[in-house]
Design a protein around this motif. Sequence first.
Motif, PDB file in Angstrom:
ATOM      1  N   GLY A 185     -12.709   3.332   2.222  1.00 45.42           N
ATOM      2  CA  GLY A 185     -12.460   2.294   1.162  1.00 45.42           C
ATOM      3  C   GLY A 185     -10.945   1.567   1.288  1.00 45.42           C
ATOM      4  O   GLY A 185     -11.004   0.354   1.098  1.00 45.42           O
ATOM      5  N   ASN A 186      -9.982   2.308   1.723  1.00 43.28           N
ATOM      6  CA  ASN A 186      -8.798   1.453   1.983  1.00 43.28           C
ATOM      7  C   ASN A 186      -8.877   0.285   2.856  1.00 43.28           C
ATOM      8  O   ASN A 186      -8.360  -0.778   2.814  1.00 43.28           O
TER       9      ASN A 186
ATOM     10  N   ASP B 142      -8.693  -3.552 -10.407  1.00 42.55           N
ATOM     11  CA  ASP B 142      -8.004  -2.505 -11.366  1.00 42.55           C
ATOM     12  C   ASP B 142      -6.526  -2.817 -11.648  1.00 42.55           C
ATOM     13  O   ASP B 142      -5.970  -2.483 -12.143  1.00 42.55           O
TER      14      ASP B 142
ATOM     15  N   ILE C 216       0.919  -1.053  -0.023  1.00 41.30           N
ATOM     16  CA  ILE C 216      -0.016   0.029   0.000  1.00 41.30           C
ATOM     17  C   ILE C 216       0.671   1.171   0.147  1.00 41.30           C
ATOM     18  O   ILE C 216       1.993   1.117   0.652  1.00 41.30           O
TER      19      ILE C 216
ATOM     20  N   GLY D 142     -11.614  -2.339   1.859  1.00 44.21           N
ATOM     21  CA  GLY D 142     -11.382  -2.804   0.402  1.00 44.21           C
ATOM     22  C   GLY D 142      -9.974  -3.503   0.342  1.00 44.21           C
ATOM     23  O   GLY D 142      -9.827  -4.161  -0.397  1.00 44.21           O
ATOM     24  N   ALA D 143      -9.286  -3.248   1.440  1.00 44.99           N
ATOM     25  CA  ALA D 143      -7.851  -3.982   1.059  1.00 44.99           C
ATOM     26  C   ALA D 143      -7.405  -4.538   2.674  1.00 44.99           C
ATOM     27  O   ALA D 143      -7.290  -5.560   2.979  1.00 44.99           O
TER      28      ALA D 143
ATOM     29  N   HIS E 240      -8.408   5.857   4.236  1.00 42.55           N
ATOM     30  CA  HIS E 240      -9.807   6.151   3.896  1.00 42.55           C
ATOM     31  C   HIS E 240     -10.648   4.794   4.308  1.00 42.55           C
ATOM     32  O   HIS E 240      -9.972   3.805   4.267  1.00 42.55           O
TER      33      HIS E 240
ATOM     34  N   ALA F 192     -15.702  -5.322  -0.352  1.00 36.22           N
ATOM     35  CA  ALA F 192     -16.693  -4.235  -0.410  1.00 36.22           C
ATOM     36  C   ALA F 192     -15.977  -3.164  -1.177  1.00 36.22           C
ATOM     37  O   ALA F 192     -14.781  -2.896  -1.045  1.00 36.22           O
ATOM     38  N   LYS F 193     -16.860  -2.552  -2.097  1.00 37.20           N
ATOM     39  CA  LYS F 193     -16.270  -1.331  -2.698  1.00 37.20           C
ATOM     40  C   LYS F 193     -17.210  -0.262  -2.119  1.00 37.20           C
ATOM     41  O   LYS F 193     -18.331  -0.314  -2.049  1.00 37.20           O
ATOM     42  N   ILE F 194     -16.308   0.932  -1.692  1.00 40.26           N
ATOM     43  CA  ILE F 194     -16.902   1.966  -1.034  1.00 40.26           C
ATOM     44  C   ILE F 194     -16.945   3.030  -1.760  1.00 40.26           C
ATOM     45  O   ILE F 194     -16.145   3.342  -2.591  1.00 40.26           O
TER      46      ILE F 194
ATOM     47  N   LYS G  10     -16.421   6.254  -6.650  1.00 40.19           N
ATOM     48  CA  LYS G  10     -15.532   5.610  -5.667  1.00 40.19           C
ATOM     49  C   LYS G  10     -14.992   6.468  -4.644  1.00 40.19           C
ATOM     50  O   LYS G  10     -14.598   7.621  -4.798  1.00 40.19           O
ATOM     51  N   MET G  11     -15.098   6.099  -3.399  1.00 43.02           N
ATOM     52  CA  MET G  11     -14.241   6.930  -2.304  1.00 43.02           C
ATOM     53  C   MET G  11     -12.906   6.735  -2.508  1.00 43.02           C
ATOM     54  O   MET G  11     -12.394   5.722  -2.711  1.00 43.02           O
ATOM     55  N   SER G  12     -12.213   7.983  -2.653  1.00 45.85           N
ATOM     56  CA  SER G  12     -10.766   7.912  -2.945  1.00 45.85           C
ATOM     57  C   SER G  12     -10.296   9.303  -2.723  1.00 45.85           C
ATOM     58  O   SER G  12     -11.054  10.346  -2.651  1.00 45.85           O
ATOM     59  N   LYS G  13      -9.050   9.146  -2.079  1.00 44.37           N
ATOM     60  CA  LYS G  13      -8.194  10.482  -1.656  1.00 44.37           C
ATOM     61  C   LYS G  13      -8.180  11.699  -2.477  1.00 44.37           C
ATOM     62  O   LYS G  13      -8.397  12.799  -2.378  1.00 44.37           O
TER      63      LYS G  13
END
Length: 330
Positions: free
Chosen positions: A20-21, A151, A10, A24-25, A18, A186-188, A197-200
């Motif tokens: 999602g991280n 991805d 990562i 999701g991971a 966040h 889960a995809k947030i 998508k939730m992303s920085k």
Amino acid sequence: TDRPRVLSGIQPTAGSFHLGNYLGAVRQWVALQETHDAFYMVVDLHAITVPQDPAELRANTRLAAAQLLAAGLDPDRCTLFVQSHVPEHAQLAWVMNCLTGFGEASRMTQFKDKSAKQGADRASVGLFTYPVLQVADILLYQAGEVPVGEDQRQHIELTRDLAERFNGRFGETFTMPKAYILKETAKIYDLQDPMVKMSKSASTPKGLINLLDEPKTTAKKVRSAVTDTDTVIRYDVVEKPGVSNLLTIYSTLTGADIPELEEKYAGKGYGALKTDLAEVMVEFVTPFKERTQQYLDDPETLDSILAKGAEKARAVAAETLSRAYDRVGF
Ligand code: ADP
Ligand code: NA
């Protein structure tokens, strides 16, 4: 051990991970350390493919490691390290760069996306060969499985192509890895724009749940999440993306399944769901934030965990590199 080996990394991003991280991971990483011989790294070599401030990079790398530990990675159950502490990554990457076709590298779609953001001419050659460094990351550990999101599938294909090419040209050296696509993951989505998508980089400040925000800020963001003009709490990603996103988050954090939640909130309004989810979130982020801070306040412990991790990682990586170098004629 005879457990299957996995490798994942990562980026050390500014500020906190966040939601999602985590959902999701990182959460899957924590689970995999129980069943796999897991190697996890903070990929600071990848971070410098775009400009970085040295002091910030150093701080963000430590912050990422502290958060991984706070999330539940246990240095006795997995190998947690910082990529630049293991020089074999850069060394094997050079060999792999020399086996990669220019056209082949040019087809990596992430470069197109990422370089477009900076202006293609200003993007570094490092950003261009980023996928090849990722190939080296994976092959060094002879990992059979690489837990990734959809991805990243193209990069795993490149890893397989290059492993096969190297093995074919120089003799059997690398394990052929498989993508372990985190399907159940889960995809947030952004709380303010549930189509995104939730992303920085792409989320609005109010739509992004930073795990290190003040818990009351987080609660407020959840309570003001965008839903729809209907009142029924039902999982339907097409008609009700906002509500569905809240249900996904709720379900993943608590383990309650979605039909169970739909039943629990039947006849109740969105307010009830948001209030309860805000509470669930606060219960999750409060200890997470505290544990992260404990690691940051005790740099000696953190350094020693990362030094031991690097030592364990190098024991494997150095052996692979030495075989690969020998095969190449070094
Ligand atoms: P960001 O999109 O914020 O830049 P990264 O691309 O660095 O995050 O992602 C790090 C990890 O977190 C990856 O494994 C990625 O699949 C996962 N991840 C990121 N955003 C989400 C999301 N919204 N939902 C689920 N997983 C996510
Ligand atoms: Na990753």
